[in-house]
Write a protein that holds these residues in place. Sequence first.
Motif, PDB file in Angstrom:
ATOM      1  N   PRO A 112       0.485  -3.338   7.318  1.00  0.00           N
ATOM      2  CA  PRO A 112       0.707  -2.486   8.334  1.00  0.00           C
ATOM      3  C   PRO A 112       0.614  -1.052   7.728  1.00  0.00           C
ATOM      4  O   PRO A 112       1.215  -0.371   6.369  1.00  0.00           O
ATOM      5  N   GLU A 113      -0.245  -0.489   8.375  1.00  0.00           N
ATOM      6  CA  GLU A 113      -1.156   0.967   8.327  1.00  0.00           C
ATOM      7  C   GLU A 113      -0.171   1.846   8.033  1.00  0.00           C
ATOM      8  O   GLU A 113       0.971   2.218   9.283  1.00  0.00           O
ATOM      9  N   PRO A 114       0.285   3.113   7.006  1.00  0.00           N
ATOM     10  CA  PRO A 114       0.635   4.656   7.426  1.00  0.00           C
ATOM     11  C   PRO A 114       0.295   5.211   8.677  1.00  0.00           C
ATOM     12  O   PRO A 114      -1.270   5.115   8.759  1.00  0.00           O
ATOM     13  N   PRO A 115       0.786   5.598   9.763  1.00  0.00           N
ATOM     14  CA  PRO A 115       0.385   6.682  10.116  1.00  0.00           C
ATOM     15  C   PRO A 115      -0.539   7.616  10.235  1.00  0.00           C
ATOM     16  O   PRO A 115      -0.438   7.967   9.049  1.00  0.00           O
ATOM     17  N   PRO A 116      -0.822   7.803  10.878  1.00  0.00           N
ATOM     18  CA  PRO A 116      -2.111   9.379  10.245  1.00  0.00           C
ATOM     19  C   PRO A 116      -0.957  10.489   9.766  1.00  0.00           C
ATOM     20  O   PRO A 116      -0.024  10.659   9.935  1.00  0.00           O
ATOM     21  N   LYS A 117      -2.050  11.040   9.160  1.00  0.00           N
ATOM     22  CA  LYS A 117      -1.706  12.265   7.985  1.00  0.00           C
ATOM     23  C   LYS A 117      -0.257  11.848   7.374  1.00  0.00           C
ATOM     24  O   LYS A 117       0.735  12.541   7.261  1.00  0.00           O
ATOM     25  N   ASP A 121       4.388  10.836  -0.079  1.00  0.00           N
ATOM     26  CA  ASP A 121       5.876  10.107  -0.609  1.00  0.00           C
ATOM     27  C   ASP A 121       6.165   9.354   0.634  1.00  0.00           C
ATOM     28  O   ASP A 121       7.113   8.442  -0.186  1.00  0.00           O
ATOM     29  N   SER A 122       5.372   8.909   1.332  1.00  0.00           N
ATOM     30  CA  SER A 122       6.013   8.068   2.613  1.00  0.00           C
ATOM     31  C   SER A 122       5.024   6.551   2.177  1.00  0.00           C
ATOM     32  O   SER A 122       5.179   5.907   2.942  1.00  0.00           O
ATOM     33  N   LEU A 123       4.508   6.892   1.063  1.00  0.00           N
ATOM     34  CA  LEU A 123       2.856   5.627   0.426  1.00  0.00           C
ATOM     35  C   LEU A 123       3.546   4.985  -0.428  1.00  0.00           C
ATOM     36  O   LEU A 123       5.059   4.819  -0.466  1.00  0.00           O
ATOM     37  N   MET A 124       3.303   3.207   0.306  1.00  0.00           N
ATOM     38  CA  MET A 124       3.890   2.507  -0.257  1.00  0.00           C
ATOM     39  C   MET A 124       3.276   2.976  -1.691  1.00  0.00           C
ATOM     40  O   MET A 124       2.143   2.501  -2.799  1.00  0.00           O
ATOM     41  N   GLN A 125       4.159   2.830  -3.306  1.00  0.00           N
ATOM     42  CA  GLN A 125       3.708   3.320  -4.323  1.00  0.00           C
ATOM     43  C   GLN A 125       5.029   3.043  -5.660  1.00  0.00           C
ATOM     44  O   GLN A 125       6.051   2.178  -5.504  1.00  0.00           O
ATOM     45  N   TYR A 126       4.919   2.703  -6.720  1.00  0.00           N
ATOM     46  CA  TYR A 126       6.610   2.555  -7.767  1.00  0.00           C
ATOM     47  C   TYR A 126       7.163   2.644  -6.929  1.00  0.00           C
ATOM     48  O   TYR A 126       7.663   4.203  -7.150  1.00  0.00           O
ATOM     49  N   GLY A 127       8.644   2.703  -6.916  1.00  0.00           N
ATOM     50  CA  GLY A 127      10.101   2.351  -6.380  1.00  0.00           C
ATOM     51  C   GLY A 127       9.186   2.962  -5.416  1.00  0.00           C
ATOM     52  O   GLY A 127      10.956   2.990  -4.701  1.00  0.00           O
ATOM     53  N   THR A 128       8.859   2.183  -4.355  1.00  0.00           N
ATOM     54  CA  THR A 128       9.257   2.005  -2.916  1.00  0.00           C
ATOM     55  C   THR A 128       9.998   1.263  -2.565  1.00  0.00           C
ATOM     56  O   THR A 128       9.835   0.173  -2.962  1.00  0.00           O
ATOM     57  N   ASP A 180      -2.441   3.538  -0.282  1.00  0.00           N
ATOM     58  CA  ASP A 180      -2.463   4.877   0.661  1.00  0.00           C
ATOM     59  C   ASP A 180      -3.682   3.853   1.651  1.00  0.00           C
ATOM     60  O   ASP A 180      -3.693   2.741   2.110  1.00  0.00           O
ATOM     61  N   LYS A 181      -3.621   4.342   3.107  1.00  0.00           N
ATOM     62  CA  LYS A 181      -4.729   4.114   3.363  1.00  0.00           C
ATOM     63  C   LYS A 181      -5.776   3.121   3.613  1.00  0.00           C
ATOM     64  O   LYS A 181      -6.438   2.094   5.300  1.00  0.00           O
ATOM     65  N   ARG A 182      -6.851   4.248   2.656  1.00  0.00           N
ATOM     66  CA  ARG A 182      -7.953   2.773   2.323  1.00  0.00           C
ATOM     67  C   ARG A 182      -7.370   2.074   1.736  1.00  0.00           C
ATOM     68  O   ARG A 182      -8.531   1.074   2.149  1.00  0.00           O
ATOM     69  N   THR A 183      -6.346   2.027   0.913  1.00  0.00           N
ATOM     70  CA  THR A 183      -6.463   0.697   0.546  1.00  0.00           C
ATOM     71  C   THR A 183      -6.139  -0.740   1.366  1.00  0.00           C
ATOM     72  O   THR A 183      -6.278  -1.593   0.788  1.00  0.00           O
ATOM     73  N   ILE A 184      -4.876   0.710   2.297  1.00  0.00           N
ATOM     74  CA  ILE A 184      -4.285  -1.199   2.979  1.00  0.00           C
ATOM     75  C   ILE A 184      -5.562  -0.994   3.940  1.00  0.00           C
ATOM     76  O   ILE A 184      -5.246  -2.940   4.293  1.00  0.00           O
TER      77      ILE A 184
END
Length: 446
Positions: A112-117, A121-128, A180-184
């Motif tokens: 699932p893509e993150p919403p625009p803008k 800290d709500s992107l998927m990364q270490y600790g999420t 991030d959005k580009r990676t997803i």
Amino acid sequence: MDRGKQNSETAFGRAPGRFSAILRIGFVALSAAAGLASDASAQNFSWFNFGPTGNDGPSYTTNRTDPDFVREWEANPPKGFATLAKANIEATKMAVRQYTMIVGKGGWPQIPEPPPKTPRDSLMQYGTTDRAVALLRARLAASGEFRGTNTTSNYFDNELEKALQRYQAANGLAPTGIADKRTIAALNVPADVRLKQLKVNLTRLQEAIPATAKRYVVVNIPAAHIEAVENGAIVARYAGVVGKPERPTPLLRTPITDLNFNPMWRLPPTVISEDLIPRGREMQKKGQNVLVKFGIDAYAGGKKVDPQSINWEKVTPGTYTYSQKPGKENPLGFLKINFNNAHSVYMHDTPSDRIFGRNFRSESSGCIRVHNIEKLAAWLLAGQNGWSASRIAQVKEQGQRLDVRLKQPVQLLFVYISAWATEDGVVQFRRDIYQKDGIGEVASSY
């Protein structure tokens, strides 16, 4: 595991040398679940480098969330393997078989893509901790970057971060370890689409690689990279800027013949018709003159024309020729690299190098801007009497106007390779920026 520990891997694979061992086991992936390498074999795979890649190589900060890391990575890519290495043909055939198996097993899940803008800290990364993290694990397991046994955990741990970095580095994205959005968007390109790309590009490799000389320069347009290659080994890789989709860089094969230091810029036809004349008309309405503002001279019949006498509403392509003297405003910077072609394109420096730190560098009118072009010039002029890196630096500093012909022309290729594999088993993908792969926009929009 120490998250700050430096890694001795590279975005384009390890230093060459273990092709036979890797291909003998068929990427290892073919004997596992459609791309999953065994733990023992996985240790032999190399992907990216956060430390020095040699005395003349780039040095990257270990803080990959720092924007400076992205800029450094994009502007100073590791050398890795040559895109047109002979070993890449067999490696890409193996990748086709690997991806055929992946498609046969149903491909991979969509993330699932993150919403625009989305806040950072709500992107998927270490600790999420999130349900989408488990999907990310499954996605990276399917293509082989995640080699752990736990593919269902919702927690974004160090092992997953490393897997995502491997994926990003092999897909032309800075390996931040952040989804991030580009990676997803890249992750969500379907497996069958990636398989089609590999098949199309295998044909391109088979056509281009046998035609390479012992010493050549190649511009891979989808990667926006320039490589200097000698005896099959990559000497240096440079970040570049390639043509916009509406003004694409052409494919070509021709020798580099000469270099212009601190050159005069003769505006090419596309720039005249699509940039200069429209800008001239726009500025004329405001009481301004485009030639005066940018220090450009117009000529008719070989004679210089008074810029104030020009009515831009009546000017058409071919009315005048235009040139700009060397200087800070000159878009060629201090060096232009020439080669015969029917497209009026060339390679050149630029007065502004900030664009080289971006991930997407399809911004020119068809010509190729080269980062650290003075290093490429030194390689082209190697062995030519009176020329060295220090001489080039001196010419640059003094603004000396010089034209130098190469005693030995160097082969140049502009190619379009958006999917390939290297001899260490790494499968590479880049954006299909000109949509030449026959798959639509799905692999061009991230």
